[in-house]
Design a protein around this motif. Structure first.
Motif, mmCIF file in Angstrom:
data_model
loop_
_atom_site.group_PDB
_atom_site.id
_atom_site.type_symbol
_atom_site.label_atom_id
_atom_site.label_comp_id
_atom_site.label_asym_id
_atom_site.label_seq_id
_atom_site.Cartn_x
_atom_site.Cartn_y
_atom_site.Cartn_z
ATOM 1 N N VAL A 154 46.156 31.098 39.419
ATOM 2 C CA VAL A 154 47.559 31.490 39.590
ATOM 3 C C VAL A 154 47.632 32.966 40.000
ATOM 4 O O VAL A 154 48.391 33.334 40.898
ATOM 5 C CB VAL A 154 48.365 31.210 38.307
ATOM 6 C CG1 VAL A 154 49.748 31.834 38.365
ATOM 7 C CG2 VAL A 154 48.465 29.705 38.075
ATOM 8 N N GLY A 155 46.838 33.811 39.355
ATOM 9 C CA GLY A 155 46.815 35.226 39.715
ATOM 10 C C GLY A 155 46.353 35.454 41.140
ATOM 11 O O GLY A 155 46.930 36.272 41.869
ATOM 12 N N THR B 272 42.727 28.725 35.004
ATOM 13 C CA THR B 272 44.092 28.533 35.495
ATOM 14 C C THR B 272 44.774 29.871 35.741
ATOM 15 O O THR B 272 45.427 30.061 36.772
ATOM 16 C CB THR B 272 44.902 27.695 34.488
ATOM 17 O OG1 THR B 272 44.217 26.469 34.260
ATOM 18 C CG2 THR B 272 46.296 27.416 34.999
ATOM 19 N N VAL B 273 44.610 30.814 34.816
ATOM 20 C CA VAL B 273 45.179 32.150 34.993
ATOM 21 C C VAL B 273 44.591 32.806 36.239
ATOM 22 O O VAL B 273 45.304 33.448 37.020
ATOM 23 C CB VAL B 273 44.932 33.022 33.736
ATOM 24 C CG1 VAL B 273 45.214 34.487 33.996
ATOM 25 C CG2 VAL B 273 45.776 32.515 32.582
ATOM 26 N N TRP B 274 43.280 32.642 36.458
ATOM 27 C CA TRP B 274 42.632 33.249 37.618
ATOM 28 C C TRP B 274 43.196 32.657 38.913
ATOM 29 O O TRP B 274 43.504 33.393 39.846
ATOM 30 C CB TRP B 274 41.124 33.025 37.539
ATOM 31 C CG TRP B 274 40.385 33.756 38.591
ATOM 32 C CD1 TRP B 274 39.957 35.040 38.560
ATOM 33 C CD2 TRP B 274 39.996 33.233 39.868
ATOM 34 N NE1 TRP B 274 39.323 35.352 39.729
ATOM 35 C CE2 TRP B 274 39.333 34.279 40.551
ATOM 36 C CE3 TRP B 274 40.144 32.010 40.509
ATOM 37 C CZ2 TRP B 274 38.823 34.113 41.831
ATOM 38 C CZ3 TRP B 274 39.630 31.856 41.774
ATOM 39 C CH2 TRP B 274 38.979 32.891 42.420
ATOM 40 N N ASP C 194 36.329 27.244 30.479
ATOM 41 C CA ASP C 194 37.537 27.779 29.866
ATOM 42 C C ASP C 194 38.740 27.483 30.764
ATOM 43 O O ASP C 194 39.007 28.197 31.718
ATOM 44 C CB ASP C 194 37.367 29.286 29.661
ATOM 45 C CG ASP C 194 38.508 29.895 28.895
ATOM 46 O OD1 ASP C 194 39.387 29.141 28.436
ATOM 47 O OD2 ASP C 194 38.523 31.130 28.758
ATOM 48 N N ARG C 195 39.468 26.445 30.460
ATOM 49 C CA ARG C 195 40.575 25.988 31.314
ATOM 50 C C ARG C 195 41.676 27.024 31.445
ATOM 51 O O ARG C 195 42.217 27.214 32.529
ATOM 52 C CB ARG C 195 41.157 24.697 30.772
ATOM 53 C CG ARG C 195 40.229 23.539 30.899
ATOM 54 C CD ARG C 195 40.824 22.316 30.258
ATOM 55 N NE ARG C 195 39.808 21.274 30.232
ATOM 56 C CZ ARG C 195 40.015 20.050 30.660
ATOM 57 N NH1 ARG C 195 41.186 19.699 31.100
ATOM 58 N NH2 ARG C 195 39.053 19.174 30.618
ATOM 59 N N LEU C 196 42.013 27.697 30.376
ATOM 60 C CA LEU C 196 43.100 28.669 30.420
ATOM 61 C C LEU C 196 42.770 29.835 31.349
ATOM 62 O O LEU C 196 43.572 30.204 32.211
ATOM 63 C CB LEU C 196 43.438 29.184 29.018
ATOM 64 C CG LEU C 196 44.524 30.248 28.981
ATOM 65 C CD1 LEU C 196 45.854 29.653 29.439
ATOM 66 C CD2 LEU C 196 44.640 30.848 27.596
ATOM 67 N N MET C 197 41.587 30.396 31.220
ATOM 68 C CA MET C 197 41.221 31.543 32.053
ATOM 69 C C MET C 197 41.070 31.144 33.525
ATOM 70 O O MET C 197 41.419 31.914 34.418
ATOM 71 C CB MET C 197 39.941 32.208 31.545
ATOM 72 C CG MET C 197 40.145 32.984 30.259
ATOM 73 S SD MET C 197 41.532 34.153 30.331
ATOM 74 C CE MET C 197 40.969 35.302 31.542
#
Length: 148
Positions: free
Chosen positions: A44-45, A40-42, A35-38
Motif C-alpha cells: 500500500v505504501g 500489506t503495508v509495504w 508477515d502479512r501485515l508488513m
C-alpha cells in the motif's frame, strides 16, 4: 505471406491471461506466508508513494523535457529511455546505492556492498552514451548525402 495476428479475446490471449493470473496468485500465496501485515503495508505504501509522489515527479520531468527540446521530438525518446531505465535501477537498488543497508547486505550475502553507486553511475553513463550513438547514427542516415 500475410502476417497473422491474434485478436484480443482470442483463446490464446485468454489462456495467457489465465496463466498470468495463476502465476500472480501463486506468488501472492508464497509472499504472504510471512508477515502479512508488513507486506500489506509495504504494498500500500509503495502504491501511494508511486501515485502521489513519483508519478507527478516524472510527469513533470517529461513535460520539462518536451519543453526544453522545443519540438525536436527525435531527441525526446533518446533521453526518455535511458533516464527511465536509470531511474528504475535507482529505485530497485536504492538502499545499496546509498549504502543504507551495506552491513546487513554483507552479513546476509557475504559480499561487499561497496561500489553499487559507482556501478549505477557507470550503467547510467553507458545507457546515455549508447542512446547518443544511436541518435547520431539515425541522424546521419537521414542527412542527405550521408554515406556517399
Amino acid at each position: 505471406m500475410p502476417e497473422r495476428r491474434s485478436r484480443p479475446g482470442s483463446p490464446f490471449h485468454l489462456l495467457v491471461l489465465l496463466c498470468s493470473f495463476a502465476l500472480c496468485a501463486y506468488a501472492g500465496v508464497r509472499l504472504l506466508d510471512g508477515d502479512r501485515l508488513m507486506i500489506t503495508v509495504w504494498f500500500v505504501g509503495a502504491a501511494l508513494i508511486h501515485d502521489l509522489v513519483l508519478l507527478p515527479l516524472y510527469a513533470a520531468a517529461d513535460r520539462a523535457l518536451i519543453t526544453v527540446t522545443a519540438g525536436r521530438t527525435a531527441w525526446v525518446n533518446h533521453i526518455r529511455v535511458p533516464a527511465a531505465l536509470s531511474g528504475l535501477l535507482l529505485l530497485v537498488w536504492f538502499p545499496l546505492i546509498t549504502g543504507r543497508v551495506s552491513e546487513r547486505y554483507a552479513s546476509v550475502s557475504a559480499l561487499s556492498a561497496d561500489g553499487f553507486a559507482a556501478r549505477w553511475l557507470l550503467i547510467t553513463a553507458a545507457l546515455f552514451a549508447g542512446s547518443a550513438v544511436l541518435f547520431a547514427v539515425r541522424v546521419g542516415r537521414r542527412r542527405p548525402g550521408a554515406g556517399e
